[in-house]
Design an enzyme around this catalytic site. Structure first.
Site, PDB file in Angstrom:
ATOM      1  CD  GLU A 124      -7.498   3.345   0.423  1.00  0.00           C
ATOM      2  OE1 GLU A 124      -6.508   2.650   0.740  1.00  0.00           O
ATOM      3  OE2 GLU A 124      -7.799   3.573  -0.759  1.00  0.00           O
ATOM      4  CG  HIS A 155      -4.777  -0.834   4.043  1.00  0.00           C
ATOM      5  ND1 HIS A 155      -5.011  -0.276   2.789  1.00  0.00           N
ATOM      6  CD2 HIS A 155      -3.998   0.045   4.702  1.00  0.00           C
ATOM      7  CE1 HIS A 155      -4.400   0.896   2.719  1.00  0.00           C
ATOM      8  NE2 HIS A 155      -3.774   1.110   3.862  1.00  0.00           N
ATOM      9  CG  ASN A 156      -7.121  -1.499  -0.374  1.00  0.00           C
ATOM     10  OD1 ASN A 156      -6.130  -1.308   0.317  1.00  0.00           O
ATOM     11  ND2 ASN A 156      -7.062  -1.606  -1.674  1.00  0.00           N
ATOM     12  CE  LYS A 216      -2.903  -2.525  -0.448  1.00  0.00           C
ATOM     13  NZ  LYS A 216      -3.721  -2.409  -1.590  1.00  0.00           N
ATOM     14  CB  SER A 270      -0.915   0.027   1.218  1.00  0.00           C
ATOM     15  OG  SER A 270      -1.660   1.239   1.218  1.00  0.00           O
TER      16      SER A 270
END
Ligand code: 2AM
Length: 488
Positions: free
Chosen positions: A200, A196-197, A193, A138
């Site tokens: 976000e 995480h997105n 990941k 990222s």
């Protein structure tokens, strides 16, 4: 300096990157700038040549035209990073390179693969003795070049050989520790990941709602909102996303002289990791309502047809606040934003914990916060506190149970409720703030109406219910004598 590769290439490179679009090129340059010799390869050789022509002076690149030359340039165990578009291209590249590799070599997929694909690829390559490492990366193009946050999955053995190199090029947190750690086996890296997105998405939606409220209810112009965000960025909301939001809001469109945000079409797009997060959360049975609302909010914005058809629906006649009222309101919005953010992070961490248990990944929850402190899109001062919360209690069931977060969110609740109520009164959609508050209220409620839901399910489908006062499963004879029977 760049050297020319031939089929008798000596194995001089510590690492190789194939797939030299911007992310791959920048990652290769990052390795080279850190003093590593990097073999570089791309399906279309012109890209390899362009990289070395433009950036060859930055370090040691070994350009390879053929797959064979590329593999021959790598020291053993070979570390081969694949930076192609996630999906079929990844499988094509694996098919091309796997036959050229030997036992103990590593293929690292730095793309945004779905973790289920990573699990499949890892299992298939493991049978051949090749380590497959799905590594979430990222930080975008800038991060790839100057220090991303890296989330490698795969075997512990592969991390021993690969980790030091990745840690070298990763972003460093304020305390100097690298934003890279071994997340867990097989698909664990790509899974975190993905989350995480998802987080976000939720963060961006909450920030967008704060902007909308300040503008529509507070009557602030974009430049004033940029100032407000800059102030917030010096406090507990200190984060990359708040920082860039201020930049975007302060920008004036060159062609029209209008605020940039007013000349951009209000239809948000998405590439898919937010959607994957929500789909996976549904399968795991983890409520990530903040992320789901963010994904749906983008979806609603993109439905031009629906919005056009509904444009004439009546809304409330909300007047903007007085200047003094607007300042007070802005302070409340900061509290609502912070509290909602804590909720969406709590939900994201629940999702990681659930998957970790389900797949046997044994993920260190605090370490995920630690490696997101720098390099990545959700980097924020606040992540160090999440790290600390899990360090103090690794078994923390939810971030909302951490004393510090609980106190803060508790202190914010009056303002949070006022903001959601004001939004409703003014007809400003705040699905993120509202869903976060509903989740907070649901978790703290002594009794939920789920008891009624169970009654309904038993009525129409004999699905049975459990009682608060006795063990066992029960069914009521709704269509007959309404007697209760124990069914287990
Ligand atoms: P290209 O330059 O030859 O198109 C992003 O698209 C990167 O992935 C590019 O470097 C591209 O190579 C590479 N790529 C896409 N599909 C590929 C495939 N099937 N095999 C190898 N590389 C591929």
């Amino acid at each position: 300096m760049a050297s020319t590769s031939t089929s008798s290439t000596r194995a001089t490179a510590q690492i190789g990157v194939t797939g030299l679009a911007v992310m791959g090129s920048n990652l290769a340059r990052n390795f080279a700038r850190h003093g590593h010799t990097v073999a570089v390869h791309n399906r279309t050789h012109a890209r390899t040549k362009a990289l070395v022509d433009e950036h060859g002076h930055e370090g040691n690149f070994v350009p390879a035209e053929s797959a064979e030359d590329f593999v021959a340039a790598l020291q053993r165990p070979r570390r081969l990073i694949v930076m192609v578009k996630a999906g079929e291209a990844t499988d094509a590249v694996i098919e091309e390179f796997a036959p050229l590799l030997e036992e103990g070599d590593m293929i690292i997929d730095g793309g945004n693969a779905h973790f289920a694909d990573t699990r499949r690829r890892e299992a298939a390559l493991r049978e051949k003795g090749i380590h497959f490492v799905g590594a979430g990366i990222s930080g975008g193009e800038e991060g790839a070049l100057n220090g991303p946050s890296i989330m490698p999955g795969g075997s512990a053995e592969s991390y021993a050989a690969l980790g030091p190199l990745l840690e070298d090029i990763a972003a460093k947190a304020e305390d100097g520790t690298p934003c890279c750690t071994h997340v867990g086996p097989d698909g664990a890296g790509h899974f975190v990941k993905m989350v995480h997105n998802g987080i976000e998405y939720a963060d961006m939606q909450l920030i967008a709602e704060a902007y909308d409220l300040l503008r529509t209810v507070g009557g602030y112009e974009p430049a004033r909102i940029a100032e407000t965000f800059r102030t917030w960025n010096t406090g507990r909301l200190d984060s990359y996303l708040i920082e860039i939001t201020a930049e975007v809001l302060a920008h004036t469109d060159g062609a029209t002289g209008r605020p940039f945000v007013d000349v951009v079409a209000d239809e948000a797009e998405q590439k898919g990791t937010g959607r994957w997060t929500v789909q996976t959360a549904l399968d795991l049975g983890v409520p990530v309502s903040g992320i789901a609302e963010a994904v749906f909010a983008r979806s609603v914005s993109g439905h031009k047809d629906l919005r056009e058809a509904a444009r004439a629906l009546p809304g409330p006649a909300g007047e903007p606040l007085s200047p003094v009222g607007a300042e007070e309101f802005a302070a409340q919005v900061e509290e609502a934003l912070y509290a909602s953010k804590v909720v969406s992070y709590a939900q994201g961490w629940n999702m990681i914990a659930k998957a970790s248990a389900e797949y046997g990944w044994d993920i260190d929850l605090g370490a995920m916060a630690a490696i997101w402190r720098g390099g990545c899109i959700i980097r924020a001062a606040f992540l160090d506190r999440i790290r600390a919360a899990f360090a103090a209690d690794p078994g923390l069931p939810t971030l909302l149970a951490d004393k510090e977060f609980a106190d803060e969110v508790g202190r914010a609740q009056d303002a949070w409720r006022a903001v959601v109520a004001t939004a409703v009164r003014h007809g400003v959609p705040t699905p993120g703030f509202s869903a976060a508050l509903a989740y907070y209220d649901a978790l703290r409620a002594p009794r939920l109406p789920a008891a009624l839901t169970q009654g309904q399910r038993d009525f129409f489908g004999a699905h049975t219910y459990r009682r608060v006062d006795r063990e066992g499963s029960f069914h009521t004879h709704w269509s007959g004598d309404r007697d209760e029977e124990r069914t287990d």
